[in-house]
Write a protein that holds these residues in place. Sequence first.
Motif, PDB file in Angstrom:
ATOM      1  N   HIS A 195       9.882 -12.243  -3.436  1.00 21.56           N
ATOM      2  CA  HIS A 195      10.842 -12.781  -4.411  1.00 21.56           C
ATOM      3  C   HIS A 195      11.974 -11.767  -4.574  1.00 21.56           C
ATOM      4  O   HIS A 195      11.724 -10.564  -4.543  1.00 21.56           O
ATOM      5  N   GLU A 197      14.865 -10.118  -6.910  1.00 22.40           N
ATOM      6  CA  GLU A 197      15.397  -9.829  -8.268  1.00 22.40           C
ATOM      7  C   GLU A 197      14.538 -10.422  -9.391  1.00 22.40           C
ATOM      8  O   GLU A 197      14.283  -9.749 -10.374  1.00 22.40           O
TER       9      GLU A 197
ATOM     10  N   VAL B  62       5.571  -9.792  -3.996  1.00 23.49           N
ATOM     11  CA  VAL B  62       6.392  -8.599  -4.241  1.00 23.49           C
ATOM     12  C   VAL B  62       7.759  -9.073  -4.715  1.00 23.49           C
ATOM     13  O   VAL B  62       8.285 -10.085  -4.224  1.00 23.49           O
ATOM     14  N   ILE B  63       8.282  -8.370  -5.700  1.00 21.71           N
ATOM     15  CA  ILE B  63       9.614  -8.700  -6.225  1.00 21.71           C
ATOM     16  C   ILE B  63      10.540  -7.521  -5.916  1.00 21.71           C
ATOM     17  O   ILE B  63      10.252  -6.385  -6.301  1.00 21.71           O
ATOM     18  N   THR B  64      11.627  -7.802  -5.196  1.00 22.31           N
ATOM     19  CA  THR B  64      12.562  -6.746  -4.833  1.00 22.31           C
ATOM     20  C   THR B  64      13.605  -6.584  -5.935  1.00 22.31           C
ATOM     21  O   THR B  64      14.020  -7.572  -6.555  1.00 22.31           O
ATOM     22  N   THR B  65      13.996  -5.346  -6.178  1.00 23.07           N
ATOM     23  CA  THR B  65      15.075  -5.062  -7.125  1.00 23.07           C
ATOM     24  C   THR B  65      16.116  -4.208  -6.423  1.00 23.07           C
ATOM     25  O   THR B  65      15.819  -3.083  -6.014  1.00 23.07           O
ATOM     26  N   ARG B  66      17.306  -4.779  -6.253  1.00 22.67           N
ATOM     27  CA  ARG B  66      18.424  -4.027  -5.673  1.00 22.67           C
ATOM     28  C   ARG B  66      19.581  -3.909  -6.667  1.00 22.67           C
ATOM     29  O   ARG B  66      20.372  -2.980  -6.598  1.00 22.67           O
ATOM     30  N   SER B  67      19.676  -4.882  -7.559  1.00 27.54           N
ATOM     31  CA  SER B  67      20.837  -4.910  -8.470  1.00 27.54           C
ATOM     32  C   SER B  67      20.736  -3.783  -9.499  1.00 27.54           C
ATOM     33  O   SER B  67      19.655  -3.494 -10.033  1.00 27.54           O
ATOM     34  N   ILE B 160      10.955  -9.074 -17.947  1.00 25.10           N
ATOM     35  CA  ILE B 160      12.208  -8.809 -17.228  1.00 25.10           C
ATOM     36  C   ILE B 160      12.257  -9.564 -15.898  1.00 25.10           C
ATOM     37  O   ILE B 160      13.285 -10.133 -15.538  1.00 25.10           O
ATOM     38  N   LEU B 161      11.159  -9.573 -15.173  1.00 23.10           N
ATOM     39  CA  LEU B 161      11.144 -10.200 -13.836  1.00 23.10           C
ATOM     40  C   LEU B 161      10.738 -11.678 -13.890  1.00 23.10           C
ATOM     41  O   LEU B 161      10.597 -12.317 -12.854  1.00 23.10           O
TER      42      LEU B 161
END
Lengths: 262, 262
Positions: A195, A197, B62-67, B160-161
Amino acid sequence: MDIDAYSLSLQLNLIFLYMDYLESRRSIRKYTGQPVDDTLLNRLFNLAARSSTTGNMQLYSVITTRSEAMKKALAPAHFNQPMVTQAPVLLTFCADFNRFNQWCKQRKAEPGYDNFQSFITALIDAVIFTQTFCMAAEREGLGICYIGTTTYNPDKIIDILEIPQHVVPITTITLGYPSEIPVQPDRLPLEAFVHHEKYNDYTPEQIDKIYTYKESLPENLKFIAENSKETLAQIFTDIRYSKVNNKHFSDVLLRVIKEQGF
Amino acid sequence: MDIDAYSLSLQLNLIFLYMDYLESRRSIRKYTGQPVDDTLLNRLFNLAARSSTTGNMQLYSVITTRSEAMKKALAPAHFNQPMVTQAPVLLTFCADFNRFNQWCKQRKAEPGYDNFQSFITALIDAVIFTQTFCMAAEREGLGICYIGTTTYNPDKIIDILEIPQHVVPITTITLGYPSEIPVQPDRLPLEAFVHHEKYNDYTPEQIDKIYTYKESLPENLKFIAENSKETLAQIFTDIRYSKVNNKHFSDVLLRVIKEQGF
């Protein structure tokens, strides 16, 4: 070594030479008689210990089983899966606060690790250690298979392996040189488990799409027919991982975690 | 790239070329500005998905965070550790029965996974997946660091997610190209965590011996002095992982597991 064994060994070598050992991996449930060298095993344990661990506490331990008597003693706790007695080595990985607690007590420090958070911390440490071990072993041409029954019968395993307070067995692997090249199992497409963000919950159409390939596989269609079920999902809910079993083994595991002092 | 960065990059390449990537690994907490390519990230996720999973259910996501905004939002849940906002990518790995449950319900099957055993099964699946990902990433020259705060503040991360029912965040890693070569941390000797045939509980003398090296390290002696403590163990029990915190975060985690439907 007979011709068949020689041919299999050649094929395995080719797989390991020309393919990425991560990409080509599959669990191995049948092993040759070749023993696993002690020096190699120790090297793999030391490599595994290089992996991440909470606060460098190394909250894990591993118990090796090579003796036939101990394999036979452990087999019922693993529902007598044949690989448990057939594999040259069985490894039981544990979440372990015992060593750390003893150290604290010998150093005028009062350990506060008799709780659920500490258990989960040690469990995560143990699984990271286990998986690094498995990958290091597979890189050497060894085969492994995880046995999920360890969290079903931790009480039996604790008795047999004489596991003390503040230690809980988490997972077991069988280890040896492969005598089979099983078909590599299917995996869900990337969009099923990644997923971006935020967690993007699935629409019914997405669920259909994600599971289409798995549901189309001949071996799965055969499972459904053999068990007189309507869908593959029913194989999981009614046979493999049933609610009544999950409830029962939840009670066992929760009781054992408390009894072990968490 | 300036001379220092160039020199560091050369040194890192030498380490990765001439040393076993498993043996030479260390957690990385400082990253260069180089972004992590999407194609590479997807390849690493697919490699990680080749690792063992219970009944091939793949009970993880899995959760991606780039921002930058999302990194800043997540930072407090991780006690504002600088690497959370400094790393180009943050990955939150979850124990996930949501996808599987939805599939069951769409296939006339009644999921029985609203219990503790199922949570632990999914948690183990998630950690195996995470660790395989980490090793595949490190093999590519990327650096990772596990953040243990995920099980302390799962409720905040869920908000948050936008994590739905039957999913619990288990661990988080920071990911990027290393801009540091930290000293490789010490590890306990093999006899500290390997037992043969049965768990051989430690004598006080063995505990002394196992921890001698760790206690002799200048950085640990410095910790003791700086915190006006008597022993290294007291650094853990009184400061880093205190009983009062462990109890509090045990309550939070147990509540969240129940609230998420396990």
